[in-house]
Scaffold this motif. Sequence first.
Motif, PDB file in Angstrom:
ATOM      1  N   ASN A 297       6.272  -0.345  -7.488  1.00 12.26           N
ATOM      2  CA  ASN A 297       5.587  -0.895  -6.316  1.00 12.26           C
ATOM      3  C   ASN A 297       4.120  -0.485  -6.239  1.00 12.26           C
ATOM      4  O   ASN A 297       3.446  -0.744  -5.239  1.00 12.26           O
ATOM      5  CB  ASN A 297       6.314  -0.471  -5.032  1.00 12.26           C
ATOM      6  N   LEU A 298       3.611   0.169  -7.305  1.00 16.24           N
ATOM      7  CA  LEU A 298       2.211   0.607  -7.394  1.00 16.24           C
ATOM      8  C   LEU A 298       1.843   1.584  -6.279  1.00 16.24           C
ATOM      9  O   LEU A 298       0.680   1.695  -5.895  1.00 16.24           O
ATOM     10  CB  LEU A 298       1.254  -0.591  -7.375  1.00 16.24           C
ATOM     11  N   VAL A 299       2.839   2.312  -5.764  1.00 13.90           N
ATOM     12  CA  VAL A 299       2.609   3.311  -4.728  1.00 13.90           C
ATOM     13  C   VAL A 299       3.318   4.602  -5.131  1.00 13.90           C
ATOM     14  O   VAL A 299       4.491   4.585  -5.502  1.00 13.90           O
ATOM     15  CB  VAL A 299       3.120   2.841  -3.350  1.00 13.90           C
ATOM     16  N   ILE A 300       2.592   5.720  -5.051  1.00 15.97           N
ATOM     17  CA  ILE A 300       3.162   7.039  -5.281  1.00 15.97           C
ATOM     18  C   ILE A 300       3.208   7.764  -3.938  1.00 15.97           C
ATOM     19  O   ILE A 300       2.192   7.829  -3.231  1.00 15.97           O
ATOM     20  CB  ILE A 300       2.314   7.858  -6.271  1.00 15.97           C
ATOM     21  N   GLU A 301       4.354   8.298  -3.598  1.00 14.89           N
ATOM     22  CA  GLU A 301       4.499   9.008  -2.331  1.00 14.89           C
ATOM     23  C   GLU A 301       4.610  10.507  -2.582  1.00 14.89           C
ATOM     24  O   GLU A 301       5.355  10.951  -3.453  1.00 14.89           O
ATOM     25  CB  GLU A 301       5.727   8.513  -1.574  1.00 14.89           C
ATOM     26  N   ALA A 386      -2.325   3.166  -9.416  1.00 14.16           N
ATOM     27  CA  ALA A 386      -1.435   3.227  -8.251  1.00 14.16           C
ATOM     28  C   ALA A 386      -2.134   3.852  -7.043  1.00 14.16           C
ATOM     29  O   ALA A 386      -3.021   4.697  -7.181  1.00 14.16           O
ATOM     30  CB  ALA A 386      -0.173   4.014  -8.593  1.00 14.16           C
ATOM     31  N   ASP A 387      -1.728   3.428  -5.843  1.00 17.61           N
ATOM     32  CA  ASP A 387      -2.176   4.061  -4.608  1.00 17.61           C
ATOM     33  C   ASP A 387      -1.300   5.288  -4.329  1.00 17.61           C
ATOM     34  O   ASP A 387      -0.140   5.348  -4.753  1.00 17.61           O
ATOM     35  CB  ASP A 387      -2.062   3.104  -3.424  1.00 17.61           C
ATOM     36  N   VAL A 388      -1.867   6.246  -3.601  1.00 23.88           N
ATOM     37  CA  VAL A 388      -1.132   7.460  -3.267  1.00 23.88           C
ATOM     38  C   VAL A 388      -1.004   7.574  -1.755  1.00 23.88           C
ATOM     39  O   VAL A 388      -2.017   7.557  -1.038  1.00 23.88           O
ATOM     40  CB  VAL A 388      -1.838   8.716  -3.827  1.00 23.88           C
ATOM     41  N   HIS A 389       0.241   7.653  -1.270  1.00 27.47           N
ATOM     42  CA  HIS A 389       0.527   7.872   0.146  1.00 27.47           C
ATOM     43  C   HIS A 389       0.969   9.331   0.296  1.00 27.47           C
ATOM     44  O   HIS A 389       1.993   9.730  -0.271  1.00 27.47           O
ATOM     45  CB  HIS A 389       1.625   6.943   0.647  1.00 27.47           C
TER      46      HIS A 389
END
Length: 671
Positions: A297-301, A386-389
Amino acid sequence: MQQVDLEIEENLEQHRTDGFSHSKTLVVRRGAPFRVSLPGTARPFDTLRVKIMLGRLYVTVPVSPSPNCPPSRWGAFMDPEGSASKPSVFIWSPASASVGRYTFKMLAFVQDKLKFRASGKFILLCNPWCRADSVFIPFEDQREEYIQDDSSLLFMGTSTNIVSRPWSLDQFEPDVLEACLNLLDVSPQHQRNEKRDYLYRKDPVYISRVVSAMINCEDDRGVLKGNWSGDFSGGVHASSWTGSGDILRSWAQSGFRPVKYGQCWVFAAVMCTVMRVLGIPCRVVTNFNSAHDTNGNLVIEEFYSETGKKLKSTKDSIWNFHVWVECWMTRRDLDGDTDGWQVLDPTPQQRSRGVFCCGPAPVKAIKERRVNLVYDVPFVYAEVNADVHTSVVSQGRVVSRTVDTERVGPIICTKAVGFPRMHNITGDYKNTKSPFSTLTSNSSSHSESSTLSRNTDKTSAVLMLDKPPVAGAVIRFTVKVVNGQRVAKMMKVHLNAQIKEYNNSPADTFWENHGVLQLGPLEVKILRQQILPEVYEDVVGDDMVNLAAVLEDVATHERVLAFQEFNVTVPELIIEIQDEDNVTLNCEHAATVAFSNPFSHPVSGVLSVSGAGLLRGHVNFRMFPLRPGGSGKQRINILPTMAGRKMLQASLMLSNKATVRGFKMVSVRRP
């Protein structure tokens, strides 16, 4: 059956394979002729034919009197300068011939009756000097770097404190060529269908996928077993390897049992060796803050506790650095402009078409987000984009969240062509504002180079190191706190430092500090903190530190988070060569390795010195305890066996788990 004269010295020089002079078999490159000579007893003959065999595949070609062979097919022609007493024949391989071990027979006929026959063997490699070869790379300095250079630098650490590690690629060392060819022969593709595998070995795309899978042992009899557990019993710690030769030889000599153990830079460096041996231009690449996006999902949490401790509560991760390789090739299997550098990753992270390998993914396609292309473009795209949350969790509930779109992949780099330094290639992968666009810290505040979510009317914080930490020195940092509101605030301050491996969530806390901070309306305060050497030296070693600050508004219970991950560097070993401008082939020369103890306590260790073409194997010395600030020297003798630019490297494994390294480039001239 008689043997032909392979004219080895001449052919090795013409094909730029003289580094393989120790091989018992002639080594040549495809797309170019090589000369063999027959004994005078072969004459007279009416016709001469050459039968060329790769496994059970073969082709028979007549020897023509003149060099007019079609370049796309196997051919042979008489050497116009040959003599009657020793006739010579040039054998021509097409630029699309398969890589591998060949045998051939020279058959002389008189009136269609076989009069004479002789045989020979050769190894055929790709040819980046040949324009018709799909691995042709157009610049000589790049061919020298990405094929001929037998050493390199690997880049590790963090994006704000990059460390170079010397690595001996060893492609011209004894038995390495044979091990690389064995790698192709023991692959599942070859074992399932030998004929099909030989036919496909003409394509560097196919070869690179086979090699990528065979460097790890997850699906096959591959070279290396990965280990990120921290327990390296039964094998060698990944950080202890200094070159590819020991690994490839151990694998081959054990009957192709996996060598223990490897991590990403070891996998990549060994693959670089194999690809250079096979004639495919290759370089090792490091991506800092590399994302491993498990769900696509191109998101790292990421999650932190309310006291600043980083938590492991997701399968997604960000590695401080991740190392892969790029190989240069034409992508005739793809549409559009996808030729050039291709990402290949032998570290077993995720399966590609059912197998633990990755690539070749065109770098141009990654930059253009062409995620519909094979192979594994979406996975590599996420690694660099990736984006980072990042969330703070209290009693199972998220109480604060920030989003960072630039933390992942701020610097992607490789060794510079012809120089022992870093070359930034981030712009090849992504559109950047500047060559070194990167955050100096991760926080709830906004800076010009970040796109962190923010509200300017709330409290914000920035954590910054005063300077990159060096072993033996106090780690000093500041936390800048800004009250964006026109009311006074009381804040609880929690500071937390955890040891961490480059690829994993942090372990336990080794330092913490807690307090209370009063902020007036719209006030800015700077908290100055330090961590003493005696606190971190015994726990950090080659690992890294995750340092975080969580501030809690006592009245509203709102939290803000600021953090930074960093490495502590150790001063390099200093290597000096006596009369270094006159290092000569086959002449002994003296060298010294010097080390100064930067730590606050005495250290001892084992010094290992090696250098392809300079030393045979490793030379080990035990270094006796050195007091803090003390220094020691070790003298060694080198005996160069190969001309050119060579790397002498040393590593000192210390009793406090740290490793000190150093290298020296040595120019060896012929007498």
